[in-house]
Design a protein around this motif. Structure first.
Motif, PDB file in Angstrom:
ATOM      1  N   TYR A 170      -5.189  -3.470  -0.657  1.00  0.00           N
ATOM      2  CA  TYR A 170      -6.252  -2.511  -0.330  1.00  0.00           C
ATOM      3  C   TYR A 170      -7.541  -3.228   0.063  1.00  0.00           C
ATOM      4  N   GLN A 201     -13.064   0.126  -4.942  1.00  0.00           N
ATOM      5  CA  GLN A 201     -11.696  -0.321  -5.199  1.00  0.00           C
ATOM      6  C   GLN A 201     -11.603  -1.105  -6.505  1.00  0.00           C
ATOM      7  N   ARG A 214       0.821  -1.219   0.000  1.00  0.00           N
ATOM      8  CA  ARG A 214       0.000   0.000   0.000  1.00  0.00           C
ATOM      9  C   ARG A 214       0.847   1.258   0.000  1.00  0.00           C
ATOM     10  N   THR A 253      -4.063  -4.608  -5.513  1.00  0.00           N
ATOM     11  CA  THR A 253      -5.466  -4.447  -5.110  1.00  0.00           C
ATOM     12  C   THR A 253      -5.806  -5.320  -3.905  1.00  0.00           C
TER      13      THR A 253
END
Length: 409
Positions: free
Chosen positions: A286, A336, A244, A283
């Motif tokens: 997240y 997201q 991240r 991804t």
């Protein structure tokens, strides 16, 4: 009529002209909105030169995919449409068998078709626009067969869903449904490797693969970060914070350039595979934090109730905790995933993949269009395709929230 005018006047006074400041702002921003709408309609219907889109429509959609293998794409679209319709009907049939739906609710009625059209009118309008721009009968035939296949699958699916299936039969059904898209992938990719794909098809492929892979990985990372085992918790936390904290563009550059210093070219994966791996890992980090927030929102009483009925820790998580956590964070998850879909354009800049944004810029350099300043038209077309998919995902997530009662008790 007079009552309608009175209600309209009251609404305007309450919402737009309550004070002098509100009136001034309403007039200013109303004029600005009208001016923007005028400029937009004028560009789309008057000044826009859309010949470049008509001439290059195929390369915008599928890139360098060989024209000789277009039949594979058509067959894949029709088969996946039938698969999607059959899966939807099968799930409806299973709900009827479980008593959660009546037979009447599972039928594909005219009202249900109208509801589907209302939900999906934007992507359908974009598809119609693409068909009109194509100027040939082949795409019309392909889309028509896909619609017929989807409808046939939806009508047949409930009959299979109502059948009594044992554990072995259920496993076979799951494998069959999973094998269809996998088989279609190999059917398409054997014609030409996906490193040589391009256009909007490549963006959809990268996003679909990354979404399918990142979701379970994100769930595992979220559970690992909350684990009582220190080693698992530290590893998951370190992974999440490291990924991240790194820009996605830099990770794509590293995957494209730096991997060659550590792995021989003969063993290095294809460029598109590297992009999928980066999108998946990025991804997933997240998604893990989003899902962890959902897990923290579950009241302590839910854990205690699951323990009180004698469920094992795995069953507590799988049956009680995780479903509620995923339900609570649907908006953040879909947001997201929409961001992931739009970020696939970075693969073109960082890894030289011929995705839609790269194609939109490249076709303006063709001899017939060079120096004519047509970049506005090509980028507008690309933005329309991305917006249609992203907005549809957002609308469907809102519909799912309402069905699951997110935000209500």
């Amino acid at each position: 009529a007079g009552r309608t005018m009175t209600n309209t006047t009251r609404w305007l006074r309450q919402n737009l002209f309550r004070t002098k400041r509100d009136a001034i702002l309403s007039v200013l921003f109303g004029a600005l909105a009208i001016w923007l709408l005028y400029k937009t309609f004028r560009f789309v219907f008057v000044t826009g030169r859309w010949t470049i889109i008509e001439v290059n429509l195929r390369i915008l959609m599928v890139g360098r995919y060989p024209e000789a293998h277009d039949l594979r794409l058509a067959v894949t679209l029709v088969v996946l449409s039938a698969w999607g319709g059959l899966l939807a009907g099968f799930l409806r049939g299973r709900q009827v068998r479980a008593g959660r739906l009546t037979s009447e609710d599972s039928r594909l009625t005219a009202a249900r078709v109208l509801d589907l059209l209302e939900r999906l009118w934007i992507p359908l309008a974009v598809v119609l626009l693409l068909l009109l721009l194509s100027g040939t009968a082949g795409p019309w035939l392909m889309v028509g067969l896909a619609l017929v296949a989807a409808l046939a699958g939806r009508l047949v699916g409930p009959f299979f869903g109502r059948l009594r299936l044992g554990a072995a039969s259920s496993a076979v059904v799951v494998l069959v449904f999973a094998a269809v898209p996998l088989g279609m992938y190999f059917y398409v990719v054997t014609a030409i490797g996906f490193d040589d794909w391009g256009g909007f098809m490549l963006n959809l492929f990268l996003a679909a693969c990354a979404i399918i892979l990142c979701y379970p990985l994100g769930v595992l990372l979220a559970l690992g970060r909350r684990s009582g085992l220190p080693l698992i918790r530290v590893v998951c936390t370190a992974y999440i914070e490291l990924i991240r904290g790194a820009p996605l563009f830099v990770l794509l550059l590293l995957a494209n350039v730096a991997l060659g210093f550590f792995v021989p070219d003969s063993l290095a994966p294809a460029t598109s595979t590297r992009a999928i791996v980066v999108f998946t890992f990025f991804t997933a980090a997240y998604m893990a934090e989003i899902i962890r927030g959902g897990l923290q929102s579950i009241p302590r009483g839910q854990f205690e109730a699951a323990k009180a009925v004698g469920l094992s820790p795995i069953r507590q998580t799988g049956y009680i905790v995780l479903p509620q956590a995923l339900r609570n964070v649907i908006p953040a998850q879909i947001g997201q995933l929409i961001s992931l879909f739009k970020d696939t354009t970075l693969a073109g800049i960082a890894m030289s993949l011929f995705e839609l944004l790269q194609v939109s810029s490249a076709i303006t350099s063709q001899p017939d269009f060079r120096g004519q300043g047509l970049i506005a038209e090509t980028l507008t077309f690309a933005a329309l395709l991305f917006w249609a998919v992203s907005y549809t995902m957002s609308r469907e997530s809102q519909r799912l929230e309402k069905r699951l009662g997110v935000g209500s008790r």
